[in-house]
Scaffold this motif. Structure first.
Motif, PDB file in Angstrom:
ATOM      1  N   GLU A   1       0.826  -1.216   0.000  1.00 23.44           N
ATOM      2  CA  GLU A   1       0.000   0.000   0.000  1.00 23.44           C
ATOM      3  C   GLU A   1       0.858   1.262   0.000  1.00 23.44           C
ATOM      4  N   ARG A   2       1.943   1.239   0.782  1.00 20.78           N
ATOM      5  CA  ARG A   2       2.801   2.418   0.868  1.00 20.78           C
ATOM      6  C   ARG A   2       3.931   2.281  -0.143  1.00 20.78           C
ATOM      7  N   LEU A   3       4.035   3.264  -1.017  1.00 22.89           N
ATOM      8  CA  LEU A   3       5.032   3.250  -2.083  1.00 22.89           C
ATOM      9  C   LEU A   3       6.082   4.327  -1.840  1.00 22.89           C
ATOM     10  N   LYS A   4       7.274   4.088  -2.349  1.00 22.73           N
ATOM     11  CA  LYS A   4       8.312   5.115  -2.381  1.00 22.73           C
ATOM     12  C   LYS A   4       8.768   5.257  -3.822  1.00 22.73           C
ATOM     13  N   ILE A   5       8.583   6.453  -4.364  1.00 23.80           N
ATOM     14  CA  ILE A   5       8.819   6.694  -5.782  1.00 23.80           C
ATOM     15  C   ILE A   5      10.087   7.533  -5.956  1.00 23.80           C
ATOM     16  N   PRO A   6      11.098   7.037  -6.687  1.00 23.60           N
ATOM     17  CA  PRO A   6      12.322   7.823  -6.880  1.00 23.60           C
ATOM     18  C   PRO A   6      12.083   9.012  -7.804  1.00 23.60           C
ATOM     19  N   HIS A   7      12.609  10.152  -7.403  1.00 22.83           N
ATOM     20  CA  HIS A   7      12.481  11.392  -8.172  1.00 22.83           C
ATOM     21  C   HIS A   7      13.836  12.088  -8.269  1.00 22.83           C
ATOM     22  N   ARG A   8      13.949  12.954  -9.237  1.00 18.70           N
ATOM     23  CA  ARG A   8      15.138  13.797  -9.383  1.00 18.70           C
ATOM     24  C   ARG A   8      14.716  15.248  -9.549  1.00 18.70           C
ATOM     25  N   VAL A   9      15.321  16.126  -8.763  1.00 13.81           N
ATOM     26  CA  VAL A   9      15.171  17.572  -8.933  1.00 13.81           C
ATOM     27  C   VAL A   9      16.277  18.067  -9.847  1.00 13.81           C
ATOM     28  N   PHE A  10      15.902  18.839 -10.847  1.00 16.69           N
ATOM     29  CA  PHE A  10      16.863  19.478 -11.754  1.00 16.69           C
ATOM     30  C   PHE A  10      16.581  20.972 -11.754  1.00 16.69           C
ATOM     31  N   CYS A  11      17.634  21.769 -11.655  1.00 19.11           N
ATOM     32  CA  CYS A  11      17.467  23.220 -11.691  1.00 19.11           C
ATOM     33  C   CYS A  11      18.595  23.864 -12.482  1.00 19.11           C
ATOM     34  N   LEU A  12      18.219  24.749 -13.384  1.00 21.04           N
ATOM     35  CA  LEU A  12      19.166  25.566 -14.152  1.00 21.04           C
ATOM     36  C   LEU A  12      18.914  27.027 -13.783  1.00 21.04           C
ATOM     37  N   VAL A  13      19.985  27.730 -13.403  1.00 19.80           N
ATOM     38  CA  VAL A  13      19.880  29.145 -13.024  1.00 19.80           C
ATOM     39  C   VAL A  13      20.856  29.942 -13.876  1.00 19.80           C
ATOM     40  N   CYS A  14      20.387  31.066 -14.416  1.00 27.91           N
ATOM     41  CA  CYS A  14      21.256  31.907 -15.242  1.00 27.91           C
ATOM     42  C   CYS A  14      20.883  33.369 -15.077  1.00 27.91           C
ATOM     43  N   THR A  15      21.748  34.231 -15.593  1.00 28.89           N
ATOM     44  CA  THR A  15      21.625  35.675 -15.376  1.00 28.89           C
ATOM     45  C   THR A  15      21.521  36.401 -16.705  1.00 28.89           C
TER      46      THR A  15
END
Length: 256
Positions: A237-251
């Motif tokens: 019933e309880r799941l753990k789902i792998p995720h990835r955060v991606f962030c690009l920052v520029c000026t």
């Protein structure tokens, strides 16, 4: 494939996970999401990024083409005692003045945009040396894991869906922003496990582009029934789902 997230606004609001606090902590180190900043959040959806930036003291405007998602964003803001301005508009044609914002953000949406047109508009509405931050939080299909099996089922109902097999990293965007007039380009990624109940994972998938935002209602119901049976047969019933955060920052390179 025609996609309309307004069709799945209820599930989108309830089941799509917000970003982890670590993302906002890291963004602050890049000068994004600071108190007093004027922030424009493109493709704001139900306002996940916008709401957090407002809580951190930003003056936030959220933009989305979906009036249904904007409605959900306003209701969530009211529930949490937060105020942001929301505008229904295309990111390729922003209804704002030149040099109006310190920061522009885009979460879970950059791949839907015509990047060259959006970058032209972002350059216009940003102040000199303003920041652009592009953010994604993606599930990770690994060999034999629940995400890979979920994607296989989505594709069996929607072969035109292009979202399967992702890595959660977007190298083409570095070139896009460089050509688009930005410098000081940096990025970061980190992985995390997000807990879901089986019901919540079904809701998250219904709120995806490949299911609730593109399939007809009878197909969504048929998919959800089969998905429910599949989960109950094969997983706890309880799941753990792998995720990835991606962030690009520029000026922005624009001078005053």
């Amino acid at each position: 494939m025609k996609v309309d997230f307004g069709l799945t606004a209820g599930d989108y609001r309830k089941y799509r996970a917000g970003y982890p606090d670590e993302l906002y902590d890291r963004l602050k180190r890049y000068g994004v999401g600071l108190k007093g900043q004027s922030i424009l959040d493109l493709g704001t959806g139900t306002g996940y990024l916008a709401r957090k930036f407002a809580k951190q003291g930003g003056r936030v405007t959220g933009v989305d083409i979906s009036k249904e998602l904007i409605k959900e964003a306003r209701e969530l803001d009211e529930q949490e005692g937060v105020h942001s301005r929301y505008v229904i508009a295309r990111a390729e044609a922003l209804p704002f003045s030149d040099s109006e914002f310190d920061v522009v953000t885009a979460g879970q949406c950059w791949h839907w945009f015509q990047a060259d047109q959006v970058l032209k508009e972002v350059r216009r509405v940003l102040r000199p040396h303003g920041k652009l931050a592009i953010v994604h939080l993606d599930w990770l299909p690994l060999k034999g894991n629940i995400v890979e099996e979920t994607e296989k089922l989505i594709l069996s109902y929607n072969p035109d869906w292009q979202g399967a097999g992702g890595t959660g990293v977007y190298p083409a965007w570095f070139t896009q922003v460089a050509i688009g007039g930005f410098s000081g380009i940096e990025s970061f990624t980190f992985d995390l496990m997000i807990p879901y109940s089986q019901e919540a994972w079904r809701g998250r998938i219904r709120a995806s582009a490949g299911v609730g935002a593109s399939l007809p209602p009878d197909e969504i119901a048929r998919f959800d029934h089969e998905f429910k049976e599949f989960l109950e047969k094969n997983y706890e019933e309880r799941l753990k789902i792998p995720h990835r955060v991606f962030c690009l920052v520029c000026t922005l390179k624009k001078e005053p």
